[in-house]
Design a protein around this motif. Sequence first.
Motif, PDB file in Angstrom:
ATOM      1  N   LEU A  41       0.844  -1.310  -0.064  1.00 40.41           N
ATOM      2  CA  LEU A  41      -0.024   0.056   0.028  1.00 40.41           C
ATOM      3  C   LEU A  41       0.953   1.321  -0.095  1.00 40.41           C
ATOM      4  CD1 LEU A  41      -2.493  -0.906   2.696  1.00 40.41           C
ATOM      5  CD2 LEU A  41      -2.820  -1.200   0.214  1.00 40.41           C
ATOM      6  N   ALA A  42       0.625   2.246  -0.893  1.00 38.50           N
ATOM      7  CA  ALA A  42       1.338   3.464  -0.989  1.00 38.50           C
ATOM      8  C   ALA A  42       0.489   4.407   0.049  1.00 38.50           C
ATOM      9  CB  ALA A  42       1.326   4.194  -2.309  1.00 38.50           C
ATOM     10  N   LEU A  43       1.280   5.539   0.265  1.00 36.95           N
ATOM     11  CA  LEU A  43       0.586   6.439   1.304  1.00 36.95           C
ATOM     12  C   LEU A  43      -0.838   7.045   0.464  1.00 36.95           C
ATOM     13  CD1 LEU A  43       0.865   8.091   3.722  1.00 36.95           C
ATOM     14  CD2 LEU A  43       1.754   9.848   2.388  1.00 36.95           C
ATOM     15  N   ALA A  44      -0.738   6.999  -0.891  1.00 38.63           N
ATOM     16  CA  ALA A  44      -1.928   7.676  -1.563  1.00 38.63           C
ATOM     17  C   ALA A  44      -3.075   6.628  -1.241  1.00 38.63           C
ATOM     18  CB  ALA A  44      -1.546   7.938  -2.899  1.00 38.63           C
ATOM     19  N   ASP A  45      -2.736   5.321  -1.318  1.00 40.72           N
ATOM     20  CA  ASP A  45      -3.684   4.238  -0.811  1.00 40.72           C
ATOM     21  C   ASP A  45      -4.486   4.293   0.218  1.00 40.72           C
ATOM     22  OD1 ASP A  45      -3.248   3.055  -3.523  1.00 40.72           O
ATOM     23  OD2 ASP A  45      -1.498   1.925  -2.564  1.00 40.72           O
ATOM     24  N   LEU A  46      -3.527   4.464   1.505  1.00 48.60           N
ATOM     25  CA  LEU A  46      -3.988   4.874   2.817  1.00 48.60           C
ATOM     26  C   LEU A  46      -4.989   5.826   2.819  1.00 48.60           C
ATOM     27  CD1 LEU A  46      -0.916   4.087   5.050  1.00 48.60           C
ATOM     28  CD2 LEU A  46      -2.745   2.492   4.379  1.00 48.60           C
ATOM     29  N   PHE A  47      -4.761   7.193   2.177  1.00 42.09           N
ATOM     30  CA  PHE A  47      -5.610   8.437   2.132  1.00 42.09           C
ATOM     31  C   PHE A  47      -6.944   7.953   1.396  1.00 42.09           C
ATOM     32  CE2 PHE A  47      -2.165  10.339   4.285  1.00 42.09           C
ATOM     33  CZ  PHE A  47      -2.547  11.265   4.943  1.00 42.09           C
ATOM     34  N   ARG A  48      -6.742   7.159   0.456  1.00 41.75           N
ATOM     35  CA  ARG A  48      -8.036   6.745  -0.186  1.00 41.75           C
ATOM     36  C   ARG A  48      -9.082   6.016   0.657  1.00 41.75           C
ATOM     37  NH1 ARG A  48      -5.026   6.252  -4.893  1.00 41.75           N
ATOM     38  NH2 ARG A  48      -4.730   4.179  -4.546  1.00 41.75           N
ATOM     39  N   SER A  63       7.575   7.571   1.298  1.00 41.89           N
ATOM     40  CA  SER A  63       7.332   7.362  -0.198  1.00 41.89           C
ATOM     41  C   SER A  63       7.445   5.858  -0.705  1.00 41.89           C
ATOM     42  CB  SER A  63       8.488   8.061  -0.871  1.00 41.89           C
ATOM     43  OG  SER A  63       9.900   7.676  -0.331  1.00 41.89           O
ATOM     44  N   VAL A  64       7.624   4.965   0.204  1.00 40.98           N
ATOM     45  CA  VAL A  64       7.827   3.463   0.013  1.00 40.98           C
ATOM     46  C   VAL A  64       6.648   2.785   0.288  1.00 40.98           C
ATOM     47  CG1 VAL A  64       9.169   1.520   0.186  1.00 40.98           C
ATOM     48  CG2 VAL A  64      10.287   3.610   0.279  1.00 40.98           C
ATOM     49  N   PRO A  65       5.943   2.074  -0.717  1.00 39.51           N
ATOM     50  CA  PRO A  65       4.707   1.255  -0.463  1.00 39.51           C
ATOM     51  C   PRO A  65       5.298   0.027   0.686  1.00 39.51           C
ATOM     52  CG  PRO A  65       5.151   1.571  -2.826  1.00 39.51           C
ATOM     53  CD  PRO A  65       6.363   1.955  -2.028  1.00 39.51           C
ATOM     54  N   ASN A  66       4.298  -0.169   1.778  1.00 38.82           N
ATOM     55  CA  ASN A  66       4.389  -1.369   2.481  1.00 38.82           C
ATOM     56  C   ASN A  66       3.072  -2.050   2.760  1.00 38.82           C
ATOM     57  OD1 ASN A  66       7.047  -1.218   3.801  1.00 38.82           O
ATOM     58  ND2 ASN A  66       6.587   0.974   3.980  1.00 38.82           N
ATOM     59  N   LEU A  82      -0.026  -3.452   4.977  1.00 42.80           N
ATOM     60  CA  LEU A  82      -0.625  -2.589   6.131  1.00 42.80           C
ATOM     61  C   LEU A  82      -0.065  -2.711   7.607  1.00 42.80           C
ATOM     62  CD1 LEU A  82      -3.064  -0.664   6.717  1.00 42.80           C
ATOM     63  CD2 LEU A  82      -4.458  -2.902   7.156  1.00 42.80           C
ATOM     64  N   LYS A  83       0.431  -3.839   7.906  1.00 42.83           N
ATOM     65  CA  LYS A  83       1.049  -4.083   9.069  1.00 42.83           C
ATOM     66  C   LYS A  83       2.275  -3.432   9.450  1.00 42.83           C
ATOM     67  CE  LYS A  83       3.105  -8.404   7.424  1.00 42.83           C
ATOM     68  NZ  LYS A  83       3.048  -9.795   7.432  1.00 42.83           N
ATOM     69  N   ARG A  84       3.047  -2.934   8.349  1.00 43.14           N
ATOM     70  CA  ARG A  84       4.287  -2.192   8.242  1.00 43.14           C
ATOM     71  C   ARG A  84       3.988  -0.695   8.620  1.00 43.14           C
ATOM     72  NH1 ARG A  84       8.353  -5.401   4.385  1.00 43.14           N
ATOM     73  NH2 ARG A  84       8.105  -7.396   5.434  1.00 43.14           N
ATOM     74  N   TRP A  85       2.786  -0.244   8.289  1.00 45.67           N
ATOM     75  CA  TRP A  85       2.395   1.248   8.420  1.00 45.67           C
ATOM     76  C   TRP A  85       2.340   1.562   9.991  1.00 45.67           C
ATOM     77  CZ3 TRP A  85       3.186   5.017   4.762  1.00 45.67           C
ATOM     78  CH2 TRP A  85       3.161   4.352   3.615  1.00 45.67           C
ATOM     79  N   PRO A  86       2.757   2.759  10.480  1.00 42.22           N
ATOM     80  CA  PRO A  86       2.586   3.353  11.690  1.00 42.22           C
ATOM     81  C   PRO A  86       1.245   3.233  12.361  1.00 42.22           C
ATOM     82  CG  PRO A  86       3.766   4.883  10.247  1.00 42.22           C
ATOM     83  CD  PRO A  86       3.449   3.756   9.460  1.00 42.22           C
ATOM     84  N   GLY A  87       1.152   3.036  13.671  1.00 43.51           N
ATOM     85  CA  GLY A  87      -0.383   3.075  14.175  1.00 43.51           C
ATOM     86  C   GLY A  87      -0.938   1.555  13.812  1.00 43.51           C
ATOM     87  N   ALA A  88      -2.212   1.796  14.255  1.00 40.10           N
ATOM     88  CA  ALA A  88      -3.242   0.664  14.243  1.00 40.10           C
ATOM     89  C   ALA A  88      -4.324   0.730  13.313  1.00 40.10           C
ATOM     90  CB  ALA A  88      -3.541   0.004  15.541  1.00 40.10           C
ATOM     91  N   LEU A  89      -4.224   0.716  11.794  1.00 38.26           N
ATOM     92  CA  LEU A  89      -5.311   1.072  10.874  1.00 38.26           C
ATOM     93  C   LEU A  89      -6.356  -0.314  10.843  1.00 38.26           C
ATOM     94  CD1 LEU A  89      -3.153   3.030   8.305  1.00 38.26           C
ATOM     95  CD2 LEU A  89      -5.048   3.981   9.562  1.00 38.26           C
ATOM     96  N   PRO A  90      -7.263  -0.028  10.954  1.00 42.36           N
ATOM     97  CA  PRO A  90      -8.207  -1.416  10.801  1.00 42.36           C
ATOM     98  C   PRO A  90      -7.864  -1.984   9.457  1.00 42.36           C
ATOM     99  CG  PRO A  90      -9.471   0.821  11.403  1.00 42.36           C
ATOM    100  CD  PRO A  90      -8.103   1.164  10.881  1.00 42.36           C
ATOM    101  N   GLY A  91      -8.104  -3.255   9.629  1.00 42.62           N
ATOM    102  CA  GLY A  91      -7.535  -3.992   8.501  1.00 42.62           C
ATOM    103  C   GLY A  91      -8.696  -5.405   8.445  1.00 42.62           C
ATOM    104  N   PRO A  92      -8.353  -6.399   7.649  1.00 41.80           N
ATOM    105  CA  PRO A  92      -7.055  -6.441   6.492  1.00 41.80           C
ATOM    106  C   PRO A  92      -7.620  -5.521   5.115  1.00 41.80           C
ATOM    107  CG  PRO A  92      -8.375  -8.338   6.312  1.00 41.80           C
ATOM    108  CD  PRO A  92      -9.078  -7.592   7.386  1.00 41.80           C
ATOM    109  N   VAL A  93      -6.753  -5.039   4.453  1.00 35.60           N
ATOM    110  CA  VAL A  93      -7.178  -4.575   3.245  1.00 35.60           C
ATOM    111  C   VAL A  93      -6.825  -5.790   1.919  1.00 35.60           C
ATOM    112  CG1 VAL A  93      -6.291  -2.891   1.329  1.00 35.60           C
ATOM    113  CG2 VAL A  93      -6.525  -2.180   3.743  1.00 35.60           C
ATOM    114  N   VAL A  94      -7.650  -5.916   1.264  1.00 35.58           N
ATOM    115  CA  VAL A  94      -7.740  -6.802   0.037  1.00 35.58           C
ATOM    116  C   VAL A  94      -7.302  -6.296  -1.248  1.00 35.58           C
ATOM    117  CG1 VAL A  94      -8.962  -8.667   1.587  1.00 35.58           C
ATOM    118  CG2 VAL A  94     -10.257  -7.207  -0.163  1.00 35.58           C
ATOM    119  N   GLN A  95      -6.727  -6.935  -2.164  1.00 33.21           N
ATOM    120  CA  GLN A  95      -6.524  -6.360  -3.592  1.00 33.21           C
ATOM    121  C   GLN A  95      -7.200  -7.392  -4.561  1.00 33.21           C
ATOM    122  OE1 GLN A  95      -2.493  -5.535  -4.600  1.00 33.21           O
ATOM    123  NE2 GLN A  95      -3.101  -4.062  -5.916  1.00 33.21           N
ATOM    124  N   LEU A  96      -7.754  -6.854  -5.561  1.00 29.22           N
ATOM    125  CA  LEU A  96      -8.250  -7.768  -6.438  1.00 29.22           C
ATOM    126  C   LEU A  96      -6.907  -8.340  -7.486  1.00 29.22           C
ATOM    127  CD1 LEU A  96     -11.549  -6.137  -8.017  1.00 29.22           C
ATOM    128  CD2 LEU A  96     -11.176  -8.223  -6.796  1.00 29.22           C
TER     129      LEU A  96
END
Length: 571
Positions: free
Chosen positions: A104-111, A149-152, A154-168
């Motif tokens: 996930l890129a930062l822009a993905d998180l913000f979407r 600037s580096v995609p990661n 979800l578990k490697r991003w700071p904080g505890a964002l709800p998940g999971p995120v899935v991708q087609l």
Amino acid sequence: MATASDTLAPRGADLANPLYYLENMETVVGWVLAHHGDLLTPAERRRLDAFRVLPEPARALLTRLVMRTGELFRADKLAYPELPVADALACLADGGWLRTDPELALADLFRLYTLAELRQAFAPLLASLGLPRSLPKRELQARLSPEMSVPNPLKRWPGALPGPVVQLTDMALFERVRLMFFGNLRQGWADFVLVELGHQQYERVPFTPASRAFQCRDHVDRYLVLHQCREQLDAGVEPGAVWPQVPEASGNPWLDRRRDRLLLELGRLADRGGDRDLALRAYAASGHPEAHLKRLRLLERDGRIEDAWRLLATLPESDAGDDPSGQGEAEAEGLARLRRRLARKLNLPAPPPAPRPTIREWTLNLPGPTGPVEAAVARHLHRDDAPVAYVENCLIPGLFGLLCWPAVFEPLPGAFFHPFHAAPADLAWPDFVARRQAGFATCLARLRTDDYRTDILDTWDAKYGLANPFVAWSELSRPLLERALACIPAGHLEAMFRRLLQDVRGHRSGFPDLIRFRPADRSGSRYELIEVKGPGDRLQDHQRRWLVYFAHQGIPASVCYLRWHAPESAP
């Protein structure tokens, strides 16, 4: 590969079925496999076959996700009452249809996440950077971009964002399927999958390998490249960066028309951006009818008058679209004006403008206002022996559509991609008529026989309710058609139909509002077309062109200017 003779036309699902969208998606996939299977790789065909045997909830959820925007989704936000979402997600993940830990890129998180969720997750980082948590979302993303600037996953991003995120994982395949079914990428899945198709009936058009627009996989690939080029232009990418990506002409006329339109837009944007050399090259490479005029105008603006004149000399002179080449009246008039302008600049004799006949105009004063002006004039003029009907853009195009039904629905390559077409896909293309020239000639020849009235009414009876781009069933009636066919001479119908064929897109509108019939008049005209203009209204260009044409052809037509006056008060 299946042909029209060995497969039944699919039907749209009933909206009463909670999984109607899945039923429609299965129709799309089945149609593409049957009619375009040879354009898919073995791996793609196996994947679509695997989709068809997934458990129903998994198929339905995958369909829902394919129809949505993007490829990334928060699993905790997926909620469809008709589906066991958790079980379906697990099934899709096991089958490789979903990636459960995507980068996930930062822009993905913000979407994917709300501002409140992002502020909470990034609170420590914001504090360390000395940034306030109150920053709005767009500014917050801009401030964090240099640090992240580096995609990661979800578990490697700071904080505890709800998940999971899935991708087609197969979105490209479904996009290819969508293209081969619709014949374009302008229409989304919702144009088919999420609609009730049963309310509309469609003409059954034979679909054979010879009628396909895509004859090989390379044609599909080229279309996708053209689409990507257009998306880049729409996104603001410089035309000079897109120009090298435009593929060469393919030899497939349907595909090359799309290339011509792309080059026309690329040239327009290059001209607007000041890159005139690129604009001229793009216009020169485009076969679109408008490209000639734009190229000539650009040469004129650059002061290259002699170059423009030499190029103009290679183009045929025409009287505002007097042939079915696809040159519309506006383009033809533009070329005529340019020819006269360039001639003056070069001190050459300029061709005089074509004489314009006088349009008959008259004024009617009625007490009012009393509703729509067309209805008021119709009521005033109506007589039992001279009835008046409001027809505007319905009657003449409707008669044309009924007479020329076989030509309109001729199964040419690129005209029909599936059984749910309300109109040929190439209806708005410049060569729509040229490709069907023989068919339209055959239909119009019926007007010179004694059978055309019967032909039109028989088509009305046989095709009633079937979608036709020229026939507005709700605005026409059989008695109206019978009266029109009894009063309008065949020669007048042919003249109007031929002008309609000169520019199908531009000439389907602009017809006068009313028609007044005089069935008993044996000495003069038995009908009259009347354009109604209320106070402050005036003729539009496409209406004036029709009226000028009517005057040239001796077709009875006039403009009624309605003026309201206060009704007299009772004594």
